[in-house]
Write an enzyme that holds these catalytic residues in place. Structure first.
Site, mmCIF file in Angstrom:
data_model
loop_
_atom_site.group_PDB
_atom_site.id
_atom_site.type_symbol
_atom_site.label_atom_id
_atom_site.label_comp_id
_atom_site.label_asym_id
_atom_site.label_seq_id
_atom_site.Cartn_x
_atom_site.Cartn_y
_atom_site.Cartn_z
ATOM 1 N N PHE A 11 66.292 63.074 84.614
ATOM 2 C CA PHE A 11 65.876 62.707 85.978
ATOM 3 C C PHE A 11 65.971 61.189 86.212
ATOM 4 C CE2 PHE A 11 61.611 61.758 88.191
ATOM 5 C CZ PHE A 11 62.196 61.599 89.431
ATOM 6 N N ASP A 33 73.406 61.068 75.518
ATOM 7 C CA ASP A 33 72.436 62.123 75.858
ATOM 8 C C ASP A 33 72.779 63.385 75.071
ATOM 9 O OD1 ASP A 33 70.532 62.628 78.710
ATOM 10 O OD2 ASP A 33 71.046 64.310 77.398
ATOM 11 N N LEU A 35 71.901 66.350 75.950
ATOM 12 C CA LEU A 35 71.967 67.497 76.879
ATOM 13 C C LEU A 35 71.040 68.616 76.423
ATOM 14 C CD1 LEU A 35 75.773 67.669 77.863
ATOM 15 C CD2 LEU A 35 73.878 66.617 79.116
ATOM 16 N N ALA A 80 65.682 58.355 76.795
ATOM 17 C CA ALA A 80 65.733 59.700 76.192
ATOM 18 C C ALA A 80 64.382 60.075 75.585
ATOM 19 C CB ALA A 80 66.811 59.766 75.116
ATOM 20 N N THR A 123 55.279 55.274 79.438
ATOM 21 C CA THR A 123 54.517 55.950 80.496
ATOM 22 C C THR A 123 53.063 55.477 80.556
ATOM 23 O OG1 THR A 123 53.534 58.114 80.991
ATOM 24 C CG2 THR A 123 54.303 57.816 78.768
ATOM 25 N N GLU A 125 50.719 57.366 80.658
ATOM 26 C CA GLU A 125 49.898 58.361 79.946
ATOM 27 C C GLU A 125 49.450 57.868 78.575
ATOM 28 O OE1 GLU A 125 51.030 62.455 80.251
ATOM 29 O OE2 GLU A 125 52.205 62.099 82.053
ATOM 30 N N SER A 150 53.063 61.069 71.286
ATOM 31 C CA SER A 150 54.366 60.722 70.695
ATOM 32 C C SER A 150 54.959 59.505 71.407
ATOM 33 C CB SER A 150 55.325 61.918 70.749
ATOM 34 O OG SER A 150 55.644 62.252 72.084
ATOM 35 N N LYS A 151 54.710 59.371 72.714
ATOM 36 C CA LYS A 151 55.189 58.176 73.421
ATOM 37 C C LYS A 151 54.430 56.936 72.931
ATOM 38 C CE LYS A 151 57.808 57.787 76.398
ATOM 39 N NZ LYS A 151 59.293 57.600 76.430
ATOM 40 N N ASN A 246 45.975 65.927 92.922
ATOM 41 C CA ASN A 246 47.035 66.947 92.957
ATOM 42 C C ASN A 246 46.935 67.784 94.232
ATOM 43 O OD1 ASN A 246 48.030 66.036 90.559
ATOM 44 N ND2 ASN A 246 47.063 67.626 89.314
ATOM 45 N N ASP A 269 42.707 75.478 84.106
ATOM 46 C CA ASP A 269 43.096 74.083 83.919
ATOM 47 C C ASP A 269 43.970 73.911 82.674
ATOM 48 O OD1 ASP A 269 43.227 71.476 84.648
ATOM 49 O OD2 ASP A 269 41.105 71.009 84.318
ATOM 50 N N ARG A 270 44.833 72.881 82.724
ATOM 51 C CA ARG A 270 45.633 72.513 81.546
ATOM 52 C C ARG A 270 44.696 72.085 80.431
ATOM 53 N NH1 ARG A 270 49.553 67.574 82.774
ATOM 54 N NH2 ARG A 270 51.256 69.030 82.946
HETATM 55 P P1 NAD Z 1 63.818 64.113 81.510
HETATM 56 O O1 NAD Z 1 63.138 65.129 80.664
HETATM 57 O O2 NAD Z 1 64.212 64.480 82.902
HETATM 58 O O3 NAD Z 1 65.145 63.613 80.781
HETATM 59 C C1 NAD Z 1 65.198 63.341 79.403
HETATM 60 C C2 NAD Z 1 66.657 63.175 79.014
HETATM 61 O O4 NAD Z 1 66.683 62.815 77.618
HETATM 62 C C3 NAD Z 1 67.486 64.436 79.180
HETATM 63 O O5 NAD Z 1 68.739 64.121 79.759
HETATM 64 C C4 NAD Z 1 67.669 64.938 77.749
HETATM 65 O O6 NAD Z 1 68.879 65.655 77.548
HETATM 66 C C5 NAD Z 1 67.659 63.632 76.974
HETATM 67 N N1 NAD Z 1 67.250 63.823 75.572
HETATM 68 C C6 NAD Z 1 66.157 64.507 75.139
HETATM 69 N N2 NAD Z 1 66.124 64.498 73.791
HETATM 70 C C7 NAD Z 1 67.208 63.780 73.381
HETATM 71 C C8 NAD Z 1 67.719 63.403 72.094
HETATM 72 N N3 NAD Z 1 67.111 63.784 70.976
HETATM 73 N N4 NAD Z 1 68.840 62.657 72.051
HETATM 74 C C9 NAD Z 1 69.476 62.269 73.188
HETATM 75 N N5 NAD Z 1 69.042 62.621 74.430
HETATM 76 C C10 NAD Z 1 67.932 63.360 74.514
HETATM 77 O O7 NAD Z 1 62.852 62.847 81.505
HETATM 78 P P2 NAD Z 1 62.541 61.790 82.661
HETATM 79 O O8 NAD Z 1 61.477 62.323 83.523
HETATM 80 O O9 NAD Z 1 63.824 61.322 83.257
HETATM 81 O O10 NAD Z 1 61.898 60.612 81.797
HETATM 82 C C11 NAD Z 1 62.706 59.603 81.207
HETATM 83 C C12 NAD Z 1 61.836 58.648 80.443
HETATM 84 O O11 NAD Z 1 60.871 58.053 81.328
HETATM 85 C C13 NAD Z 1 61.029 59.290 79.325
HETATM 86 O O12 NAD Z 1 61.035 58.435 78.227
HETATM 87 C C14 NAD Z 1 59.635 59.444 79.903
HETATM 88 O O13 NAD Z 1 58.659 59.392 78.895
HETATM 89 C C15 NAD Z 1 59.572 58.234 80.816
HETATM 90 N N6 NAD Z 1 58.672 58.365 81.972
HETATM 91 C C16 NAD Z 1 58.794 59.426 82.826
HETATM 92 C C17 NAD Z 1 57.963 59.505 83.936
HETATM 93 C C18 NAD Z 1 58.096 60.632 84.931
HETATM 94 O O14 NAD Z 1 57.290 60.721 85.865
HETATM 95 N N7 NAD Z 1 59.088 61.507 84.832
HETATM 96 C C19 NAD Z 1 56.983 58.526 84.154
HETATM 97 C C20 NAD Z 1 56.898 57.456 83.253
HETATM 98 C C21 NAD Z 1 57.752 57.389 82.173
#
Ligand code: NAD
Length: 318
Positions: A11, A33, A35, A80, A123, A125, A150-151, A246, A269-270
């Site tokens: 995303f 990536d 995928l 990723a 994040t 979180e 993990s993050k 929410n 709830d989660r």
């Molecule tokens: P997402 O799940 O939409 O995308 C993750 C991508 O990483 C995917 O394309 C997946 O194929 C790739 N990926 C996963 N494991 C992999 C691996 N082992 N090797 C290579 N590629 C791999 O995630 P997102 O929502 O786009 O989030 C991206 C980053 O931003 C993350 O690190 C997340 O922690 C951080 N983040 C997200 C948000 C949010 O609201 N979505 C908010 C803050 C931070």
């Protein structure tokens, strides 16, 4: 500039690649990536023939492939990750592997290849939940879920490479994103797609948990800002300034899609559900960055995108 982006088919990564190719026509971007279920080549279909862009399918835990792409890069933006909290509650193993081991593999390779800047995208979180006030970058980490833990582990590792070896690392910690190309398991696209399918939306608990929201393009511009202006060894919070429960989000979506509260179903709830995330974003603001999108306008634009691009999300829900 040769930029390695990890997780560019997800995303935020795909929105970031679009943003950077448009803004910097002289940058070369390589997207590494694996995928996974969350990675989707369709997200970048419109740029696949752009001579400044290339895609490499590979796992960030694989040192051979990571080294191959790293040796061609000047800078790294690392998105990723396994990113969905509910999946991490089911099974955290792949979260530890990708988010911790994968990040370490990238950091090792970045060091060996003399990378000039490594942006580790994290994040809000990792700070955990708070009833009052907002977290600053110096606050302790107190994550709750296997995802956020993990993050947090990956954040600590990233900073250790700065402290121990002087690797020029910056960490960004952003709040909840929304916008196009978000996998329809996450709250906003999940709810939009359910409402479009004529189904009810499941709201956890009382629906009073609070999240801060940011339009994905604002997150992308903040990461770009840190890439160009951030100081090594620093952490930067990225907040959207839009704290909502929410339920407040749900009511907005119901209204935009012509539904009423009979489309809400309250569910158990989660587990370990964090009550409220809140960031103090003044550090980045003082440096000259702030979000530019109005929340309601961006949410409406996002709803329109999912309405007009049913072909994109429908196959992902099968
Ligand atoms: P997402 O799940 O939409 O995308 C993750 C991508 O990483 C995917 O394309 C997946 O194929 C790739 N990926 C996963 N494991 C992999 C691996 N082992 N090797 C290579 N590629 C791999 O995630 P997102 O929502 O786009 O989030 C991206 C980053 O931003 C993350 O690190 C997340 O922690 C951080 N983040 C997200 C948000 C949010 O609201 N979505 C908010 C803050 C931070």
């Amino acid at each position: 500039m040769k930029l390695l982006v990890t997780g560019g088919c997800g995303f935020i990564g795909s929105n970031f690649i679009h943003y950077m190719l448009e803004k910097y026509p002289d940058y070369q971007i390589v997207n590494l990536d694996k995928l996974t279920y969350a990675g989707n080549l369709t997200n970048l279909k419109d740029v696949e023939n752009n001579p400044n862009y290339s895609f490499v399918k590979g796992d960030i835990c694989d040192p051979l492939i990571v080294n191959e792409v790293m040796k061609e890069a000047d800078q790294v933006v690392h998105f990723a990750a396994e990113s969905h909290v509910d999946r991490s509650i089911e099974d955290g193993s792949v979260f530890v592997r990708t988010n911790v081991l994968g990040t370490n593999t990238l950091l090792q390779s970045a060091l060996a290849n003399n990378i000039k800047k490594f942006i580790h995208v994290s994040t809000d979180e990792v700070y955990g939940s708070t009833v009052e006030g907002s977290f600053t970058e110096t606050d302790n980490l107190n994550p709750s879920s296997p995802y956020s833990s993990s993050k947090a582990g990956s954040d600590l590792l990233a900073m250790s490479y700065y402290t121990t070896y002087g690797l020029p690392v910056c960490i960004t910690r952003c709040t909840n994103n929304f916008g196009p190309y978000q996998y329809p398991e996450k709250l906003i696209p999940f709810f939009i797609s359910r409402l479009m399918e004529g189904k009810k939306v499941p709201v956890y608990g009382t629906g009073l948990n609070v999240r801060d929201w940011i339009y994905v393009e604002d997150h992308c511009s903040a990461v770009d800002f840190v890439l160009h202006n951030g100081n090594s060894g620093e952490i930067y919070n990225i907040d959207g300034g839009n704290e909502l429960t929410n339920l407040e989000i749900t009511y907005r979506l119901l209204k935009m899609l012509g539904k009423d509260e009979s489309s809400i179903e309250y569910v158990e709830d989660r587990k370990g559900h964090d009550f409220r995330y809140s960031l103090d974003g003044s550090k980045l603001e003082k440096m000259g960055w702030k979000p530019k999108y109005n929340f309601d306008a961006a949410l409406e634009q996002t709803v329109r995108w999912y309405v007009e691009n049913r072909w994109w999300w429908e196959p992902l829900k099968r």
